[in-house]
Design an enzyme around this catalytic site. Structure first.
Site, mmCIF file in Angstrom:
data_model
loop_
_atom_site.group_PDB
_atom_site.id
_atom_site.type_symbol
_atom_site.label_atom_id
_atom_site.label_comp_id
_atom_site.label_asym_id
_atom_site.label_seq_id
_atom_site.Cartn_x
_atom_site.Cartn_y
_atom_site.Cartn_z
ATOM 1 N N ASP A 271 0.866 -1.177 0.000
ATOM 2 C CA ASP A 271 0.000 0.000 0.000
ATOM 3 C C ASP A 271 0.905 1.229 0.000
ATOM 4 O O ASP A 271 1.367 1.664 1.036
ATOM 5 C CB ASP A 271 -0.877 -0.037 1.262
ATOM 6 C CG ASP A 271 -1.786 1.177 1.364
ATOM 7 O OD1 ASP A 271 -1.769 2.031 0.448
ATOM 8 O OD2 ASP A 271 -2.516 1.278 2.363
ATOM 9 N N ASP A 417 -17.524 4.048 0.203
ATOM 10 C CA ASP A 417 -16.220 3.743 0.789
ATOM 11 C C ASP A 417 -16.398 3.461 2.295
ATOM 12 O O ASP A 417 -17.534 3.389 2.798
ATOM 13 C CB ASP A 417 -15.263 4.919 0.505
ATOM 14 C CG ASP A 417 -13.813 4.493 0.419
ATOM 15 O OD1 ASP A 417 -13.412 3.592 1.179
ATOM 16 O OD2 ASP A 417 -13.055 5.065 -0.393
ATOM 17 N N ASP A 530 -10.544 -3.514 -0.707
ATOM 18 C CA ASP A 530 -9.410 -2.591 -0.700
ATOM 19 C C ASP A 530 -8.418 -3.080 0.355
ATOM 20 O O ASP A 530 -8.728 -3.989 1.127
ATOM 21 C CB ASP A 530 -9.944 -1.191 -0.351
ATOM 22 C CG ASP A 530 -8.975 -0.082 -0.730
ATOM 23 O OD1 ASP A 530 -7.864 -0.385 -1.193
ATOM 24 O OD2 ASP A 530 -9.348 1.093 -0.562
ATOM 25 N N ARG A 589 -7.756 -4.274 -5.020
ATOM 26 C CA ARG A 589 -6.559 -3.451 -5.241
ATOM 27 C C ARG A 589 -5.320 -4.335 -5.345
ATOM 28 O O ARG A 589 -4.446 -4.078 -6.153
ATOM 29 C CB ARG A 589 -6.384 -2.425 -4.122
ATOM 30 C CG ARG A 589 -5.366 -1.366 -4.481
ATOM 31 C CD ARG A 589 -5.344 -0.210 -3.504
ATOM 32 N NE ARG A 589 -4.826 -0.606 -2.196
ATOM 33 C CZ ARG A 589 -4.750 0.218 -1.155
ATOM 34 N NH1 ARG A 589 -5.175 1.473 -1.253
ATOM 35 N NH2 ARG A 589 -4.273 -0.199 -0.010
ATOM 36 N N ASP A 605 -4.274 4.230 -5.486
ATOM 37 C CA ASP A 605 -4.459 5.622 -5.084
ATOM 38 C C ASP A 605 -3.564 6.558 -5.892
ATOM 39 O O ASP A 605 -2.508 6.983 -5.441
ATOM 40 C CB ASP A 605 -4.186 5.755 -3.587
ATOM 41 C CG ASP A 605 -5.167 4.913 -2.778
ATOM 42 O OD1 ASP A 605 -6.193 4.505 -3.362
ATOM 43 O OD2 ASP A 605 -4.921 4.664 -1.598
ATOM 44 N N HIS A 663 -13.293 8.433 -8.849
ATOM 45 C CA HIS A 663 -13.111 8.268 -7.402
ATOM 46 C C HIS A 663 -12.355 9.496 -6.888
ATOM 47 O O HIS A 663 -11.676 10.168 -7.652
ATOM 48 C CB HIS A 663 -12.334 6.980 -7.129
ATOM 49 C CG HIS A 663 -12.269 6.596 -5.674
ATOM 50 N ND1 HIS A 663 -13.248 6.936 -4.765
ATOM 51 C CD2 HIS A 663 -11.349 5.885 -4.979
ATOM 52 C CE1 HIS A 663 -12.903 6.443 -3.578
ATOM 53 N NE2 HIS A 663 -11.753 5.814 -3.680
#
Lengths: 930, 534
Positions: A271, A417, A530, A589, A605, A663
Site C-alpha cells: 500500500d 467507501d 481494498d 486493489r 491511489d 473516485h
C-alpha cells in the site's frame, strides 16, 4: 461531521508517521531498496560467470510426463532436484527444488486452474556433456548442459531462451541455525553420520553467515527469520529480444526498462501512499509474468512464486542511441541484440513456465491455459461507476443519483467507501447515516442501478463485533510469530487479518455475503476489496510482518497471494448468495497471477495530475498483457483536486478504458460531473454517453477475453507484431482489434499525433468518418470535446445509440451497425448477447452472431447454432463507412421475405446510412447493395 | 419490429366542467400541436428537413433536433411531454420513454415497456397543493413577524444612533482628561529621571573602583599560580602547562606560541604580566578548578565558527546532558533542544550575574529620589487609567458604528440576529451559528470547538442575495482548505437551525429558518404559469 483528525486520530498519526510531511510524493524511505532487502542484496551480488551448479546426468529419469535430474552445487555439495515438463500448447515447465529440504518449501497452490496437462518428451541424444530432448513440434528442443548446468530451448538453429546461461542460478538451501546456543545436538550427530558428501559440505566450505540471513531489521521492524536464508534466483537470456513487457504492477512505461543502473523491478504487494511514477518500486499487486517480443516471435516467462520478488533486466543494446543501432545495422554488427533477465524470490521454489508462443495470441492462450481467463463481468459493470470517499449518507446517495438524472448522464453503480460502515466494521452500516440501506438500494433498483460497498480484510478487534468474534473463535486469524492472533493498525484501529489462505476461512467468509448474514444487502449490492496487500499501517513497509504465520507457512511465503485469496473468497460469496445464478462483481486493489478469474482491479491511489492520467494507459496495458483485462484508474485522480480540463480529459480517457470509475479522496472538494459549469458537464456527459453507445462492443470483447485470455485493451504491437514502430507505444492503444484510441493526455493540447498501424489498413475517425491510411503518424487537431478514436477498416461494430439512465435500461434497445470497409471493401464483426448478469451463458443461453460484408452483401450468421437466447433488440440503422452509392438496397430475412430499404448517402465522406431495416438482431438476414 | 399507434387521444380538462378532445401525436405538448398536422408532410422544428407524416413517432430518428420522435426514445436529444392531468405537466428526455421506469405521474412515458406504473398525478397534485398552502400560511405569519422585526430594527437603530451620540460626547470629555493627565505625568517624570540618573552614575563609579582592585588581585593570584618555580617570573614552559591557552587551539601549544603570548620574551615579571594577563584571561583556566571550566570562558564563538553540523561534539562532555539512547529520533530532537539551551545563555548575562555577585546590588535610592519616583508613578497610573477609559469608549463607538452600518437586509430585518447564537445538536456534535459572527462545531461528548468559519458575506443569487450567508476562514483541514459554511435561509415562523451537513470535506451546509426571509404572501400567490393544462 467529524474532522479527519478527530475521527481518524490514531490512524492519522500512523499515516503521518509513515508519510512524514504532507508532500505529494511517496516517501521512498518507507520502502526497501534491493540493498535493504537482505536476500535481494545477497542474490544480486552473484555476478555472471561460471555457475557452481552441475547436472548429475546419471540421476536422470525420463518418464512419460517429465524429466527429473539432480543438480549439485559444487561449492557446498547441496543437491537440487530439477523437473522438466513439456506442457500442452507449447509450454515448458521447469521446477527446481532442494532434493532433501530440511522442511518443505512453499509451492504456490490455487493459482493454476488445474495440474497442467503434459505431453511426452523424447530423448534425442545424450553424452557426458548433456542431453537433448525434443519438445515435439517445429523442431523445438531442450538442451540440458551438465557442467555448468544450463538449459537452452532452441528451435531449428535459433536459441529462443537460455536458463542459467549467465550462471546466476542461486538456491539457498534450508539449514540449521549455527549461531544459536540451543542447537539440537542430535541434528549435529545426524549430520556427522550422513553420507560422506554431506560431511564434506561442512568441511569444505563453512557457509558464510552474512548479515540478514537469520534476522533483518528495517526501520524499527525486525524480521525474526526462524528459517534462515531461503532465496531462489535464476537468469534467463532472450537472444534477439529488445522488448520485454509485463510484471505488473509498476507505475512505469509499457516497455520495461533495463535495471542495471538502479533497483530491479520489485513485486511485493504494498500500500504505497502517493506513489511516484516511472520507477520500478512495488505497488499493490504482482503478476510475475514477463512477455518478450520481437518481430519474429513472442514468448513469455511465468515465475510462479508468491514471495517478495525482484526482477533485473539488462540488455546489450540498452543505452545505444538510434544512430548507434543504425550503425550496427549498416556495418553488420556481430552482436545480436539480447535481453537478460534475472528473477530473485525470497522463499519457495523455482517453478517457471516458459511460454513459447510464437504469436502474441498464442502466448495469451498459453498463459490462460495455466491460470484461466478474465472473469466474464456483468454487463452493468462495464458502464460508468460513480465513487467517492465518501458519499456521506443516504440522502447524499439519493441526491447524487438524482443529479445524474437531472444532468442526463448515465451511470450504473454508485459506490460507498469505508465511512458507510459502523466504525469500520465491514458488513455493517452506520446506524445514523445509513439507517435503512435496503430502502436506499431499492431506490437505486427502481432506476435499474446498483451499488458497491467496500469490504476490507482487516477486522476490527472488538468483542461486540460478530465478525471478529467468529473469526477469533474459529481460529481463522493469521498468527504472529509467537502464535497469538496477529494484530495490526488499519482503518478501524487495532485489527486482525483473517487467514484467507485457508479454504475453510474462505468458505466461512463467502457465507457472510448471504442475504440473511449481510444485513441490509440486496442483489444490487456488490463488493470492493481494498487494503488487501494487506495494508498494515504500523507494519514493516505498511504491510504484514513476514514472520507472521499462516498455519505452518510464513507470511513471507504467501504474501503476494493474500489479495488474490481475499477477492476469491468475496467473489465466491457473491456467487453463493444467489445460489450460483448471478455473476459476481468484485473490485480488488491487490492481485496476483490468476486474479483475472475473480473480477476487476484498479491502479490504486493515484493523483489528480496529468502524468497520472498518462500512466493509466501503460499500467492497464501491462495488466492486460498478463491476463487482467478488467483494469481502470481512478478517473479524476484520487489524491488532490483536478482542474476541470484534467477532469474532462480523464473522463474522455476513462470512457475508453475497461473499468470506468471516478473516485476521489475524502479531503478533496466534491467533483460530481455537473460541478464544473455547464460546458464541462456537457463534455463529461458526451464522454460517458460515448462509453454507453459502445457497450455492446465492450461486452463482446469481454466475452472474447473470457474465452481466450486475450486482453481487451491491448498494445498496438499485439495486433501488429511485425511493426517495430508499435513496440514501445503506450500513449495510444487498441480495444480489441477494431478500435484505436489515442486519448488527449496533455494539458492545453491543440493536437495529438496518433500512429495508425497496418500497411494495408484504413482507419475511420469514429466522429467525422474521415478515412486515414495505415502506417502513418497522423496529426489530429483537438478541441476540448475531442477524443481521437478510430475504427479499423474491415470491422463491424454494433452500437446502441439510445443512451439511457443505465445499461439495464438499454437492454432491449435496437442496434446500429457500423460497417467500416477495408481496401478490399470487406468487413466483419461479432455480436454477443445474453441476459447480462447470470451464469446462464454457461448453459449456452446466449446469441453469438457474425456479421460480414463482402461483395456488397452484409449478412448475419449464427456462430453458435446450438446456443439459445432471444432478444427484443432489432437493427435500427446500418452505417457503412467507405461505401459507394448503391442504386437499391434490399433486405432478405430468414422467412425469405424481401424488403427494399431506404438510405442516405453522404458523398463527401462516402457514408451510407441504411434507414430502419428493422430485423431482429438475433435472426439470420442479408442486406444487399445494388 | 415494434409498431404502435402514432396518435393518442388526450383529454384535457378545463375547469372540470367542459371536456375537449385534442388529437395530437404522442409526447407533443398542446402548445406545439399546430406543427404536427395530420397527413401533411412534417418539417423538423429546426427546419432542417421535411419528412412524410407517417415518419412521426415511427421509432426512427429523422430530424437532427429530435422533433419527429416526440413520443419514442429514438432520438438522443428528444423530449417527451407528459400531460400529468391533476398535477404539473412537464418534459422528460426521450431516453426515459419505455425504459421500464415510471417517470410521468400519468404513466404515459411507459406505454410499451411492461412497467407497472400507477397514475399518481392526483395524489401528487393534492400533496403539492397542501404543501403550497402550508408554505403560504407560514409565509403569511412569518411576514407578519418580519414586519415587526423591521419595526424593532428601526427602533433599535434609532436607539443606537442616539447612544452613539451620547458616547461620542463623553469621548470628548475623556480626551480632554487624558491630555491634562499627560501633562501632569510628563512634568513629574522629568525630575524623576534626573534623580535616577544621578544615583546610577554614582553607583557605576563605585563599581569600577571595586572591579579594578579585584582584577589586580586576580592578576597577582594567577601569577603565583603560573609561577610554578616561584622564581618571580612566569616562563614559557610555565605558560605551556596551560594547554587551554593555545592561541590556535590546534591541540599543540608550542613554545613559539607561548612566547608570543608573553610578548616575545622568555619570561615576564609581575609588572609585565599585567599586559599578558589581559590577553589570556578569556581562556585561562584556574588550576584550582581546572576540571570545570567556568561558564562563559569556553571559547564558544571561535569553536562555532569552525564546527560542522554536529554541534555536540565540540562541547566538553561534561556539559552535555547525559543521554543514554541516541538512536531514537525523538530523543535526538531532545538533544537538539538541550544543545540550544546550552548555547543560549549569552556571555552578557553571566557577566552581569558575576558583577552582581562580586559587587553586590545597587544601593537603594535616597529618600528624595524615592519621593520623586513615587510622585511620577502616581501620575502615570492616573494617566493610564484615563487612557483605558478612552479606549473603552472608542471601542464602544466602533461597535455601534459597525452595527449601525451593517448590512442587515433591505429593511434591517436581520438585525435581530446580531449577537445571538443558535444551536443544533446532532448525534455527534453541537453546531452553533452566531449570525454575522461565526459558525462552530463541538463534539457532544467532550472535545474542543472547531471553527467552521467567520462571517464572510451575503452570498445568495443576484436576485435574492439575502437568502444565503457565507462564513469563511474556519479552522484549516488536513491537506485541505479552511473550513467554511454556507447557511441557507428559508422562511419560517421560528428562528432555528434545522439541519447541518458536510457535502464536501470541510465545506458545511446549514439550513436556517427565520421570519426575516419571508416574502409578502400577496406577491407569491400569483399562481403557476405551468398549469396550462390543469
Amino acid at each position: 461531521m467529524a474532522t479527519f483528525t478527530e475521527r481518524m486520530g490514531p490512524v492519522l498519526l500512523f499515516w503521518l508517521g509513515l508519510c512524514l510531511s504532507g508532500t505529494w510524493a511517496v516517501d521512498k524511505g518507507n520502502f526497501k531498496t534491493c540493498d535493504q532487502s537482505a536476500f535481494c542484496k545477497r542474490q544480486r551480488a552473484i555476478t555472471p560467470g561460471e555457475s557452481p551448479y552441475r547436472a548429475l546426468l546419471e540421476t536422470m529419469e525420463l518418464t512419460n510426463t517429465k524429466l527429473t535430474l539432480q543438480l549439485i552445487n559444487d561449492n557446498n555439495k547441496v543437491r537440487l532436484l530439477l523437473e522438466l515438463y513439456r506442457l500442452q500448447g507449447n509450454i515448458t515447465r521447469v521446477k527446481i527444488n532442494e532434493l532433501k529440504p530440511l522442511k518443505p518449501r512453499y509451492e504456490v497452490p490455487d493459482v493454476l486452474i488445474r495440474e497442467p496437462p503434459t505431453e511426452p518428451l523424447s530423448l534425442l541424444s545424450q553424452d557426458e556433456n548433456g542431453v537433448v530432448l525434443s519438445l515435439g513440434a517445429e523442431s523445438q528442443r531442450v538442451i540440458v548442459s551438465a557442467r555448468p548446468f544450463r538449459l537452452d530451448i532452441v528451435e531449428g538453429r535459433d536459441v529462443l531462451m537460455s536458463l542459467n546461461s549467465r550462471g546466476l542460478l542461486g538456491f539457498e538451501h534450508l539449514r540449521m541455525r549455527k549461531d544459536t546456543s540451543q542447537a539440537d545436538p542430535e541434528a549435529d550427530n545426524k549430520e556427522a553420520t550422513d553420507p560422506p558428501s554431506q560431511v564434506e559440505t561442512t568441511k569444505e566450505e563453512e557457509e558464510k553467515v552474512e548479515d540478514g540471513m537469520w534476522e533483518e531489521t528495517f526501520k524499527s521492524h525486525t524480521d525474526s527469520k526462524p528459517n534462515g536464508p531461503s532465496a531462489v534466483s535464476l537468469d534467463f537470456s532472450l537472444p534477439g529480444v529488445e522488448h520485454v513487457y509485463g510484471i505488473p504492477e509498476h507505475a512505469d512505461t509499457l516497455k520495461l526498462k533495463t535495471t542495471d543502473s538502479g533497483d530491479p523491478y520489485r513485486l511485493y504487494n504494498l500500500d504505497v501512499f502517493q506513489y511516484e511514477l516511472y520507477n520500478p518500486m512495488a505497488l499493490y499487486g504482482s503478476v510475475p509474468v514477463m512477455l518478450a517480443h520481437n518481430a519474429q516471435r513472442t514468448t513469455g516467462i511465468f515465475w510462479l512464486n508468491a514471495a517478495e520478488t525482484w526482477v533485473d533486466i539488462s540488455s546489450n543494446t540498452a543505452g545505444k542511441t538510434v544512430f548507434g543501432k543504425m550503425l550496427d545495422y549498416v556495418q553488420g554488427s556481430s552482436e545480436t541484440p539480447q535481453t537478460d533477465v534475472r528473477w530473485i524470490s525470497e522463499s519457495g521454489i523455482i517453478d517457471v513456465f516458459l511460454m513459447l508462443g510464437p504469436t502474441p495470441r498464442e502466448v495469451f492462450s498459453q498463459y490462460a491455459s495455466l491460470t484461466g481467463t478474465q472473469a466474464f463481468p456483468p454487463l452493468a459493470s462495464l458502464g460508468y461507476h460513480q465513487c467517492r470517499w465518501n458519499y456521506n449518507d443516504q440522502e447524499d446517495v439519493r441526491a447524487v443519483d438524482a443529479g445524474f438524472d437531472e444532468h442526463d448522464i448515465p451511470y450504473d453503480f454508485i459506490w460507498l467507501d469505508i465511512e458507510h460502515t459502523d466504525g469500520k466494521r465491514y458488513f455493517t452500516w452506520d446506524p445514523h447515516k445509513f439507517a435503512s440501506p435496503k430502502e436506499m438500494l431499492q431506490g437505486l433498483m427502481d432506476k435499474k442501478r446498483k451499488m458497491v460497498a467496500i469490504v476490507d480484510p482487516h477486522i476490527k478487534v472488538d468483542t461486540n463485533y460478530k465478525i471478529h468474534n467468529e473469526i477469533r473463535s474459529r481460529g481463522f486469524y493469521i498468527k504472529n510469530k509467537d502464535g497469538a492472533d496477529y494484530e495490526g493498525w488499519c482503518w478501524p484501529g487495532s485489527a486482525g487479518y483473517p487467514d484467507f489462505t485457508r479454504p475453510d476461512m474462505r468458505a466461512w467468509w463467502a457465507g457472510q455475503f448471504a442475504y440473511d448474514q449481510y444485513e441490509g444487502s440486496m442483489e444490487n449490492l456488490y463488493t470492493w476489496n481494498d487494503m488487501n496487500e494487506p495494508s498494515v499501517f504500523n507494519g514493516p513497509e505498511v504491510t504484514m510482518h513476514k514472520d507472521a504465520l499462516h498455519g505452518s507457512w510464513e507470511h513471507r511465503d504467501v504474501h503476494n497471494l493474500y489479495g488474490f485469496y481475499v477477492q476469491m473468497a468475496t467473489a465466491q460469496g457473491l456467487i453463493e448468495r444467489s445460489g450460483g445464478v448471478e455473476r459476481p462483481f468484485v473490485l480488488t486493489r491487490a492481485f496476483f497471477a490468476g486474479s483475472q478469474r475473480l473480477g476487476a482491479v484498479w491502479t490504486g491511489d493515484n493523483a489528480a495530475e496529468w502524468d497520472h492520467l498518462k500512466i493509466s494507459i501503460p499500467m492497464c496495458l501491462s495488466l492486460g498483457l498478463v491476463g487482467i483485462s478488467f483494469c481502470g484508474a481512478d478517473v479524476g485522480g484520487f489524491f488532490k483536486s483536478p482542474s476541470s480540463e484534467l477532469l474532462v480529459r480523464w473522463y474522455q480517457t476513462g470512457a475508453y478504458q475497461p473499468f470506468f470509475r471516478a473516485h476521489a479522496h475524502l479531503d478533496t472538494p466534491r467533483r460530481e460531473p455537473w460541478l464544473f459549469g455547464p460546458e464541462n458537464t456537457a463534455l463529461i456527459r458526451e464522454a460517458v454517453r460515448q462509453r454507453y453507445t459502445f457497450l455492446p462492443y465492450w461486452y463482446q470483447l469481454f466475452y472474447h477475453a473470457y474465452q481466450t485470455g486475450e486482453p481487451v485493451m491491448r498494445p498496438l504491437w499485439v495486433e501488429y507484431p511485425q511493426d517495430p514502430a508499435t513496440f514501445a507505444l503506450d500513449d495510444e492503444f487498441l480495444l480489441g482489434r477494431d478500435l484505436l484510441v489515442h486519448p488527449v493526455t496533455e494539458e492545453g493540447a491543440r493536437g495529438v499525433t496518433a500512429y495508425l498501424p497496418g500497411k494495408d489498413e484504413v482507419w475511420f475517425d469514429i466522429h467525422t468518418f474521415q478515412k486515414h491510411n495505415g502506417v502513418q503518424n497522423l496529426y489530429i487537431p483537438v478541441t476540448m470535446s475531442s477524443i481521437p478514436v478510430f475504427q479499423r477498416g474491415g470491422s463491424i461494430i454494433p452500437r446502441k445509440l439510445r443512451v439511457r439512465r443505465s445499461s439495464a435500461c438499454m437492454e432491449d434497445d435496437p442496434y446500429t451497425l457500423y460497417v467500416a470497409l477495408d481496401n478490399r471493401r470487406t468487413a466483419e464483426g461479432e455480436l454477443y448477447i445474453d441476459d447480462g448478469h447470470t451464469f446462464n451463458f454457461e448453459k449456452r443461453e446466449f446469441i453469438l452472431r457474425k456479421f460480414s460484408f463482402t461483395n456488397n452483401v452484409l449478412s448475419s450468421v449464427n456462430l453458435e447454432p446450438d446456443a439459445q437466447f432471444t432478444t427484443k433488440s432489432w437493427v435500427e440503422r446500418i452505417i457503412i463507412l467507405g461505401a459507394s452509392k448503391p442504386s437499391k438496397i434490399t433486405l432478405r430475412t430468414s422467412d425469405d421475405q424481401e424488403n427494399q430499404l431506404e438510405f442516405d448517402f453522404d458523398a463527401s465522406m462516402s457514408v451510407l446510412t441504411i434507414r430502419k431495416p428493422g430485423m431482429n438482431v438475433g435472426a439470420d438476414w442479408t442486406v444487399t447493395l445494388q | 419490429m415494434i409498431m404502435f399507434g402514432h396518435f393518442v387521444l388526450l383529454l384535457a380538462l378545463f375547469g372540470g366542467a367542459m371536456t375537449v378532445e385534442v388529437l395530437r401525436p404522442r409526447g407533443v405538448p398542446l402548445s406545439k400541436r399546430q406543427f404536427y398536422e395530420e397527413n401533411k408532410p412534417f418539417t423538423c422544428l429546426d427546419g432542417t428537413r421535411t419528412i412524410p407524416f407517417d415518419r412521426i413517432n415511427d421509432d426512427y430518428c429523422d430530424c437532427p433536433d429530435g422533433s419527429d420522435e416526440p413520443g419514442t426514445a429514438a432520438c438522443p436529444n428528444g423530449n417527451f411531454h407528459c400531460t400529468n392531468a391533476g398535477f404539473r405537466p412537464g418534459f422528460i428526455p426521450s431516453s426515459r420513454v419505455n425504459d421500464g421506469i415510471c417517470d410521468c405521474c400519468d404513466t404515459t412515458d411507459e406505454y410499451n415497456s411492461g412497467a407497472d406504473c400507477q397514475n399518481t398525478c392526483r395524489e401528487l397534485g393534492r400533496k403539492e397543493k397542501e404543501e403550497l398552502q402550508k408554505i403560504a400560511e407560514i409565509a403569511k405569519e412569518g411576514f407578519m413577524l418580519k414586519k415587526q422585526l423591521i419595526q424593532e430594527a428601526k427602533q433599535g437603530l434609532e436607539e443606537k444612533k442616539s447612544k452613539l451620540g451620547d458616547v461620542q460626547n463623553s469621548k470628548k470629555d475623556l480626551e480632554a482628561n487624558v491630555e491634562a493627565l499627560r501633562t501632569v505625568k510628563e512634568t513629574a517624570e522629568k525630575p524623576e529621571k534626573e534623580a535616577k540618573e544621578r544615583h546610577l552614575k554614582a553607583w557605576e563609579e563605585q563599581k569600577a573602583a571595586i572591579r579594578m582592585e579585584k582584577d589586580k588581585a586576580r592578576t597577582a593570584e594567577v601569577f603565583l599560580e603560573l609561577d610554578d618555580d616561584s622564581d618571580g617570573f612566569v616562563s614559557v614552559a610555565e605558560l605551556q602547562s596551560h594547554p587551554e591557552l593555545d592561541p590556535d587551539s590546534d591541540g599543540s601549544f608550542t613554545e613559539a606560541e607561548a612566547q608570543g603570548l608573553l610578548g616575545g620574551v622568555d619570561q615576564v615579571d609581575t609588572v609585565a604580566f599585567e599586559t599578558v594577563w589581559n590577553n589570556i584571561k578569556e581562556k585561562y583556566v584556574s588550576e584550582s578548578n581546572a576540571d570545570v571550566p567556568p561558564p562563559g570562558e569556553t571559547p564558544q564563538e571561535e569553536t562555532q565558527d569552525t564546527t560542522s553540523d554536529n554541534d555536540s561534539e565540540n562541547y566538553p562532555d561534561e556539559d552535555i546532558p547525559e543521554e543514554e539512547d541516541n538512536d531514537d529520533e525523538e530523543d535526538d530532537e531532545d538533544d537538539d533542544m538541550d544543545d540550544g539551551d546550552y548555547k543560549a545563555p549569552p556571555t552578557m548575562r553571566t557577566d552581569e550575574k558575576k558583577d552582581e555577585d562580586d559587587e553586590g546590588p545597587m544601593p537603594p535610592y535616597d529618600q528624595e529620589t524615592q519621593a520623586l519616583i513615587d510622585a511620577a508613578q502616581k501620575a502615570r497610573d492616573e494617566f493610564n487609567e484615563a487612557e483605558k477609559s478612552l479606549r473603552e469608549v472608542e471601542d464602544q463607538i466602533r461597535n455601534l458604528e459597525k452595527e449601525i452600518s451593517f448590512d442587515f437586509g433591505p429593511s434591517s430585518e436581520f438585525a435581530y440576529l446580531y449577537s445571538q447564537c443558535y444551536e443544533l445538536t446532532t448525534s455527534e456534535y453541537v453546531y452553533r451559528l452566531c449570525p454575522f459572527n461565526k459558525v462552530s462545531q463541538k463534539p457532544k461528548f467532550g472535545g474542543s470547538e472547531t471553527s467552521l468559519g467567520m462571517w464572510g458575506k451575503w452570498a445568495g443569487p443576484e436576485d435574492n442575495i439575502y437568502s444565503v450567508m457565507k462564513y469563511e476562514h474556519g479552522t484549516g483541514c488536513w491537506q485541505g482548505p479552511n473550513r467554511s459554511t454556507t447557511v441557507k435561509l428559508t422562511c419560517g415562523k421560528e428562528t432555528i437551525v434545522t439541519s447541518t451537513s458536510e457535502p464536501s470535506r470541510c465545506e458545511y451546509l446549514m439550513e436556517f429558518t427565520s421570519p426575516a426571509i419571508c416574502q409578502d404572501p400577496s406577491s407569491i400567490d400569483s399562481g403557476h404559469p405551468d398549469h396550462e393544462e390543469l
